[in-house]
Design an enzyme around this catalytic site. Structure first.
Site, PDB file in Angstrom:
ATOM      1  N   TRP A 115       1.102  -1.143  -0.056  1.00 46.29           N
ATOM      2  CA  TRP A 115       0.059   0.166   0.196  1.00 46.29           C
ATOM      3  C   TRP A 115       0.944   0.510   0.162  1.00 46.29           C
ATOM      4  O   TRP A 115       1.979   1.637   0.664  1.00 46.29           O
ATOM      5  CB  TRP A 115      -1.145  -0.252   1.235  1.00 46.29           C
ATOM      6  N   ASP A 117       0.399   9.335   0.818  1.00 43.23           N
ATOM      7  CA  ASP A 117       0.747  10.809   0.484  1.00 43.23           C
ATOM      8  C   ASP A 117       2.539  10.262   0.432  1.00 43.23           C
ATOM      9  O   ASP A 117       3.195   9.701   1.378  1.00 43.23           O
ATOM     10  CB  ASP A 117       0.438  11.231   1.907  1.00 43.23           C
ATOM     11  N   ARG A 172      -0.640  16.334  13.233  1.00 45.13           N
ATOM     12  CA  ARG A 172      -0.121  15.732  12.119  1.00 45.13           C
ATOM     13  C   ARG A 172       0.570  16.300  10.703  1.00 45.13           C
ATOM     14  O   ARG A 172       0.216  17.003  10.456  1.00 45.13           O
ATOM     15  CB  ARG A 172      -0.474  15.256  11.964  1.00 45.13           C
ATOM     16  N   ASP A 173       1.515  15.895   9.770  1.00 43.81           N
ATOM     17  CA  ASP A 173       1.283  15.955   8.777  1.00 43.81           C
ATOM     18  C   ASP A 173       2.365  17.395   8.308  1.00 43.81           C
ATOM     19  O   ASP A 173       2.078  18.360   7.895  1.00 43.81           O
ATOM     20  CB  ASP A 173       0.586  16.579   8.106  1.00 43.81           C
ATOM     21  N   GLU A 212      -5.314  18.921   6.901  1.00 41.43           N
ATOM     22  CA  GLU A 212      -4.055  17.621   6.902  1.00 41.43           C
ATOM     23  C   GLU A 212      -3.164  18.091   5.712  1.00 41.43           C
ATOM     24  O   GLU A 212      -3.404  19.129   4.569  1.00 41.43           O
ATOM     25  CB  GLU A 212      -5.356  16.771   6.501  1.00 41.43           C
TER      26      GLU A 212
END
Length: 471
Positions: free
Chosen positions: A42, A45, A163-164, A213
């Site tokens: 899989w 991002d 996050r991110d 995000e």
């Protein structure tokens, strides 16, 4: 984690050596030939995109053991030209590296602001983590990583979820800048600054309901000045100014990079810009979640170069395929100028057997008697078409007026599981997963009336997997 039969698992992963992939010739049904996909497993991002000493690095969210999202690793691929990619061993593994290894950014610390340099390589520093940012660094050119200070949180965003992280260099202040999504009072990003990449000060917040995000924050040239583009995972963006601590914009609503927008798992999501490019280009990759096959799920979009352009409506991001696409062109055929009837248009491309290709076309519609025309991408009667409707001035169902001189320029990239549509020098960009399996290796120009074709160029494209790069 459930491990499918094709997963190769070692009992004791070693950083920089763990390669849990089966052999493949990259010819499985629906596998893109010039859009990167993980050798197996899989992919979502793109992370930590950067250039270092002749090599482009693509890290990405990855489950190497199955075809669905599961405990995240950072997959890794490298390229000498942004086109041909070689799968590398796993870069970040949750059994070795601390914290949630979710999406994040990376930089090359060419100034050694971090003081981490030990040897001939500049430190490559990446950031990841949820509910707190962690820092990891490489001293061998981006192959293996060590958690800084045993994985302590180096930046704590506001809110309960975050996050991110994405980091860039702010030349005017001589500081690093980090943006991190968090849910403090709703969607938005926290801005942090640092002199050394190790200690971060939270200095401001930009809140917006749409800003969800995977933020990307990019300095870009506009009419000779430097301005900043702030974007989110869906490709919504704002243009504004940044003084080293706070982002300000006069925009009340964002624009979007692609005409088609969607959420996680859609045809375009979580795009990130490359850092440290040698020519100051802005090049981005996104995750395309609609492509899947027997041993992989998800692919990266084809790299696009982006520029800010002043328009009557204000500055806008234009996107076009990177120039390096020329490295894939195996043959080229040209037509025009010619005035086409419905019959001659249908016959124009009848001899072309096209599987993976790039199509460039310019039409003069200033006095057109046609009300609509389209490229049918395949010989099957239900093959995907890209249509322009002159009455509604829409391309593929989205508004797109012709140029002031009455011309319309189109550029299509057609792969086995992907379709990229560009128009008017990059003002229009649509990034799609399309399963062309069974569509037939041909194409056709269809018009309902006389149509003036100024030029048409068909480039047959080879495979990024053909030159022996993938191990």
């Amino acid at each position: 984690m459930t491990q499918p039969d094709w997963a190769v698992v070692t009992a004791s992963p070693v950083a920089g050596e763990y390669f849990p992939y089966v052999d493949t010739d990259y010819q499985e049904a629906n596998r893109g030939q010039f859009h990167f996909s993980s050798r197996s497993g899989w992919m979502n991002d793109p992370n930590g995109l950067l250039y270092y000493r002749g090599t482009y690095h693509l890290y990405y969210q990855h489950n190497p053991y199955g075809l669905a999202w599961d405990t995240m690793h950072w997959g890794h691929a490298t390229s000498p030209d942004l086109i041909h990619w070689r799968q590398q061993p796993i870069a970040l593994d949750p059994r070795i590296h601390p914290g949630d290894l979710w999406s994040g950014g990376g930089v090359v610390d060419t100034r050694d602001t971090s003081g981490l340099k030990d040897g001939s390589h500049d430190p490559i520093v990446v950031f990841s983590g949820t509910q707190g940012v962690r820092m990891l660094y490489s001293l061998d050119g981006g192959s293996t990583f060590t958690a800084y200070d045993d994985g302590r949180v180096v930046a704590q965003p506001s809110g309960t979820e975050s996050r991110d992280p994405k980091v860039c260099w702010h030349e005017q202040s001589g500081r690093w800048v980090m943006v991190v999504w968090s849910d403090a009072g709703g969607n938005g990003v926290d801005f942090f600054v640092s002199a050394d990449l190790r200690d971060w000060e939270r200095v401001s917040r930009f809140a917006a309901g749409w800003l969800f995000e995977c933020p990307d924050f990019t300095p870009m040239a506009l009419d000779g000045d430097v301005t900043y583009v702030l974007r989110d995972a869906r490709g919504s963006y704002l243009v504004g100014d940044f003084d080293g601590r706070e982002f300000r914009t006069s925009w009340s609503e964002p624009c979007t990079i692609t005409r088609n927008t969607g959420g996680a798992g859609s045809d375009y999501y979580a795009a990130q810009s490359f850092e440290n490019l040698p020519d100051d280009r802005v090049v981005t990759l996104a995750w395309q979640g609609g492509n899947r096959g027997s041993i992989w799920t998800g692919n990266a979009s084809f790299p696009v170069q982006q520029r800010l352009v002043s328009t009557p409506d204000g500055p806008r991001l234009f996107s076009e395929p990177i120039d390096e696409i020329r490295l894939l062109r195996s043959s080229t055929t040209k037509w025009g100028p010619v005035e086409l009837s419905p019959d001659t248009a249908r016959d124009l491309l009848s001899a072309e057997a096209a599987d993976t290709y790039e199509l460039e076309a310019t039409f003069d519609l200033s006095a057109s008697q046609a009300t609509a025309f389209s490229f049918r991408l395949g010989t099957a009667t239900d093959a995907r078409s890209v249509r322009y409707d002159l009455g509604s001035a829409q391309l593929d169902g989205y508004d797109l007026p012709v140029a002031p001189d009455g011309t319309l320029s189109l550029r299509l990239l057609v792969d086995r599981g992907q379709l990229d549509i560009f128009a008017t020098d990059g003002a229009f960009y649509e990034c799609l997963n399309v399963d062309f399996e069974g569509a037939g290796h041909g194409l056709q120009l269809v018009t309902d009336g006389p149509l003036m074709l100024k030029s048409l160029t068909l480039h047959q494209l080879g495979s990024i997997w053909d030159d022996g790069l993938p191990a």
